[in-house]
Design a protein around this motif. Sequence first.
Motif, PDB file in Angstrom:
ATOM      1  N   PHE A 445       0.756  24.678  -5.824  1.00 32.58           N
ATOM      2  CA  PHE A 445       1.539  25.283  -6.890  1.00 32.58           C
ATOM      3  C   PHE A 445       2.057  26.613  -6.372  1.00 32.58           C
ATOM      4  CE2 PHE A 445       1.943  28.163 -10.537  1.00 32.58           C
ATOM      5  CZ  PHE A 445       2.851  27.441 -11.322  1.00 32.58           C
ATOM      6  N   ALA A 446       3.381  26.728  -6.279  1.00 25.96           N
ATOM      7  CA  ALA A 446       4.028  27.939  -5.754  1.00 25.96           C
ATOM      8  C   ALA A 446       3.506  28.272  -4.358  1.00 25.96           C
ATOM      9  CB  ALA A 446       3.813  29.113  -6.702  1.00 25.96           C
ATOM     10  N   GLY A 447       3.269  27.247  -3.552  1.00 28.41           N
ATOM     11  CA  GLY A 447       2.836  27.453  -2.182  1.00 28.41           C
ATOM     12  C   GLY A 447       1.358  27.713  -2.010  1.00 28.41           C
ATOM     13  N   LEU A 448       0.597  27.719  -3.110  1.00 25.17           N
ATOM     14  CA  LEU A 448      -0.843  27.951  -3.054  1.00 25.17           C
ATOM     15  C   LEU A 448      -1.587  26.672  -3.407  1.00 25.17           C
ATOM     16  CD1 LEU A 448      -1.055  31.381  -4.916  1.00 25.17           C
ATOM     17  CD2 LEU A 448      -0.970  31.009  -2.452  1.00 25.17           C
ATOM     18  N   ALA A 449      -2.710  26.453  -2.759  1.00 28.26           N
ATOM     19  CA  ALA A 449      -3.539  25.293  -3.071  1.00 28.26           C
ATOM     20  C   ALA A 449      -4.430  25.625  -4.258  1.00 28.26           C
ATOM     21  CB  ALA A 449      -4.377  24.900  -1.863  1.00 28.26           C
ATOM     22  N   THR A 450      -4.361  24.798  -5.285  1.00 29.79           N
ATOM     23  CA  THR A 450      -5.222  24.970  -6.455  1.00 29.79           C
ATOM     24  C   THR A 450      -6.367  23.973  -6.464  1.00 29.79           C
ATOM     25  OG1 THR A 450      -3.822  23.504  -7.759  1.00 29.79           O
ATOM     26  CG2 THR A 450      -3.303  25.872  -7.807  1.00 29.79           C
ATOM     27  N   ALA A 451      -6.253  22.925  -5.656  1.00 30.67           N
ATOM     28  CA  ALA A 451      -7.298  21.907  -5.591  1.00 30.67           C
ATOM     29  C   ALA A 451      -7.106  21.095  -4.325  1.00 30.67           C
ATOM     30  CB  ALA A 451      -7.269  21.005  -6.821  1.00 30.67           C
ATOM     31  N   ILE A 452      -8.117  20.297  -4.001  1.00 29.36           N
ATOM     32  CA  ILE A 452      -8.038  19.343  -2.900  1.00 29.36           C
ATOM     33  C   ILE A 452      -8.413  17.991  -3.479  1.00 29.36           C
ATOM     34  CG2 ILE A 452      -8.917  18.704  -0.626  1.00 29.36           C
ATOM     35  CD1 ILE A 452      -9.750  21.673  -0.316  1.00 29.36           C
ATOM     36  N   GLU A 453      -7.511  17.019  -3.355  1.00 26.42           N
ATOM     37  CA  GLU A 453      -7.740  15.705  -3.946  1.00 26.42           C
ATOM     38  C   GLU A 453      -7.863  14.643  -2.870  1.00 26.42           C
ATOM     39  OE1 GLU A 453      -4.423  14.772  -6.400  1.00 26.42           O
ATOM     40  OE2 GLU A 453      -2.977  14.676  -4.748  1.00 26.42           O
ATOM     41  N   ALA A 454      -8.555  13.557  -3.224  1.00 23.83           N
ATOM     42  CA  ALA A 454      -8.690  12.419  -2.320  1.00 23.83           C
ATOM     43  C   ALA A 454      -7.433  11.574  -2.383  1.00 23.83           C
ATOM     44  CB  ALA A 454      -9.906  11.587  -2.692  1.00 23.83           C
ATOM     45  N   VAL A 455      -6.986  11.090  -1.235  1.00 24.42           N
ATOM     46  CA  VAL A 455      -5.767  10.286  -1.138  1.00 24.42           C
ATOM     47  C   VAL A 455      -6.117   8.975  -0.462  1.00 24.42           C
ATOM     48  CG1 VAL A 455      -3.435  10.150  -0.196  1.00 24.42           C
ATOM     49  CG2 VAL A 455      -4.312  12.339  -1.010  1.00 24.42           C
ATOM     50  N   GLU A 456      -5.731   7.883  -1.086  1.00 24.65           N
ATOM     51  CA  GLU A 456      -5.961   6.577  -0.471  1.00 24.65           C
ATOM     52  C   GLU A 456      -4.921   6.326   0.604  1.00 24.65           C
ATOM     53  OE1 GLU A 456      -6.109   3.475  -3.292  1.00 24.65           O
ATOM     54  OE2 GLU A 456      -7.831   4.282  -4.386  1.00 24.65           O
ATOM     55  N   ARG A 457      -5.374   5.675   1.672  1.00 22.87           N
ATOM     56  CA  ARG A 457      -4.463   5.351   2.770  1.00 22.87           C
ATOM     57  C   ARG A 457      -4.252   3.853   2.808  1.00 22.87           C
ATOM     58  NH1 ARG A 457      -7.051   8.785   7.692  1.00 22.87           N
ATOM     59  NH2 ARG A 457      -8.950   7.882   6.853  1.00 22.87           N
ATOM     60  N   SER A 458      -3.004   3.481   3.061  1.00 21.25           N
ATOM     61  CA  SER A 458      -2.703   2.056   3.122  1.00 21.25           C
ATOM     62  C   SER A 458      -3.263   1.410   4.373  1.00 21.25           C
ATOM     63  CB  SER A 458      -1.175   1.838   3.073  1.00 21.25           C
ATOM     64  OG  SER A 458      -0.543   2.564   4.123  1.00 21.25           O
ATOM     65  N   GLU A 459      -3.335   2.171   5.463  1.00 22.34           N
ATOM     66  CA  GLU A 459      -3.873   1.657   6.711  1.00 22.34           C
ATOM     67  C   GLU A 459      -4.877   2.649   7.255  1.00 22.34           C
ATOM     68  OE1 GLU A 459      -0.776   0.908   9.454  1.00 22.34           O
ATOM     69  OE2 GLU A 459       0.222  -0.603   8.235  1.00 22.34           O
ATOM     70  N   PRO A 460      -5.966   2.189   7.836  1.00 23.27           N
ATOM     71  CA  PRO A 460      -6.948   3.114   8.393  1.00 23.27           C
ATOM     72  C   PRO A 460      -6.380   3.870   9.578  1.00 23.27           C
ATOM     73  CG  PRO A 460      -7.479   0.860   9.021  1.00 23.27           C
ATOM     74  CD  PRO A 460      -6.355   0.774   8.024  1.00 23.27           C
ATOM     75  N   ALA A 461      -6.746   5.139   9.653  1.00 28.19           N
ATOM     76  CA  ALA A 461      -6.271   5.953  10.775  1.00 28.19           C
ATOM     77  C   ALA A 461      -6.982   5.545  12.053  1.00 28.19           C
ATOM     78  CB  ALA A 461      -6.540   7.426  10.499  1.00 28.19           C
ATOM     79  N   VAL A 462      -6.304   5.694  13.179  1.00 26.60           N
ATOM     80  CA  VAL A 462      -6.899   5.399  14.474  1.00 26.60           C
ATOM     81  C   VAL A 462      -7.541   6.681  14.983  1.00 26.60           C
ATOM     82  CG1 VAL A 462      -6.470   4.656  16.827  1.00 26.60           C
ATOM     83  CG2 VAL A 462      -5.185   3.639  14.940  1.00 26.60           C
ATOM     84  N   LEU A 463      -8.863   6.695  15.054  1.00 23.75           N
ATOM     85  CA  LEU A 463      -9.594   7.885  15.475  1.00 23.75           C
ATOM     86  C   LEU A 463      -9.954   7.786  16.954  1.00 23.75           C
ATOM     87  CD1 LEU A 463     -12.032   8.281  12.459  1.00 23.75           C
ATOM     88  CD2 LEU A 463      -9.875   9.456  12.834  1.00 23.75           C
TER      89      LEU A 463
END
Length: 470
Positions: A445-463
């Motif tokens: 919000f206005a360039g500031l982080a007010t929270a951190i949310e979980a985001v689902e990924r369609s494909e697993p990341a390659v680690l």
Amino acid sequence: MQEAPQEAQKDPSHEVQDKARGEIRHDAPDGLPDTASHPAAATAPQRRISLGSLLAATARRHPDRIAVVDPADKPDWSDRPAITWTYAAAAEIVERLARGLRSWRLPPGSRIGLCLPGSAESALAILAVEAAGHVACLLPVSWDEERLLAAAQGVALSAVLTQARVGSAAPAQRLCNVAARYFGLRYLAAFGPDVPDGVINLDRFVLDGPAGEPAEPAPASAGIVSFVGGDPERPVYRSGESVVAAAAAHLVAMRVAPGERILSLIGPHDLRGLATGLAAALVAGASLETMPLFDGAAFAAALRRPGPTHLVAPAFLEKNLAGRDLPADLRSVALIHRAPTRLPGRSRAAGRPQSLRLDTVIDTVVFDETALLSGRRGTAGDISLVLGKPERLSLPASLMALRHEADGRLAFRGQACAATTLQRGSRPAAPDGSWQETFYAPVLFAGLATAIEAVERSEPAVLPEIFAPA
């Protein structure tokens, strides 16, 4: 001892911390010159930075400095005395324990579980397993038999160090039941009186083990295993250098001076407890006091004890501390958040009503077992500012770098974030320096982080594939 030249009297913890903030590769705890600026010494063997090397460096220069302090109420829940360990005494006990572990018929890099509360035994056991050249697997003492069994099988544990009693629980007996169901567990050892039959008594290692300097160089540290969200099915491996790097990145915000005290309410059972507690104290050359079982009166008494103190506490305790008159010796408070989380508005303006009456408040956000990000409130390093604009992160890129992915998720890179999923039966590979993607994105919000949310990924990341030894 004769007075050394002023140049040689510089505290080794400051030297190590300066190195750690840059590139965590080598350690010169004896005040040896940096080989990068002295080509003639380039062929000399260099030692890797590890938790044990930090302990030894301070023990040599400041043997009487306090290293680990047991909580005063420890006898009530463990039947064991509360002990205050100096750096010299801690280094000797660690060596005795490590020699005992090296006497077991285990190949180098074996995985040894540590199912201990956050008292002095936990710190000494972590350092002893490292000194013996094995992988320390951090098992929460609150786990039941089924979760301990799942972890032992999934990680392929060869041994476990535990304690006879913690409150009304009997971890040693619980692990005896695990050993009866998992035959790969070759050694089971415990601290404390009334150790069950068939369990090795670790107190005898300490009392009867050989003292003095090791006869030969200790094996290289094999790293640490922790579990994402306390899930025994999700083990994560990181090297010893990565643990030191994570602690150094945290200390850039927390600024603990040598000889000061870290009072932690979080046990060393995962990245957040290890990097903000034991590892931070060793990098800074400070003292560590933990409270495995929280008691309000005991906590208030510990907080009032004289001496410069830095408190590490779960973020939810802020409302209990807000508005209270805190001791004058309290230098800082680090509030530990787990992603996903909401960042309260007052985290960006110290001194407002209902906020902590303290000049220095650090917010630390833990992203599973991948990364730990710390920042001082009300400064350019405030977490809400850095998460909004990752370029504000004022750390060397080799230590930690942060960016937003195309879908808004956060990704980390650097030695402080060099961790990956553990695979049994494989040897470790060198990190390839790729970005570690997370499941989390900041709410802006206005360039500031007010929270951190979980985001689902369609494909697993390659680690990157970094595996601990079998």
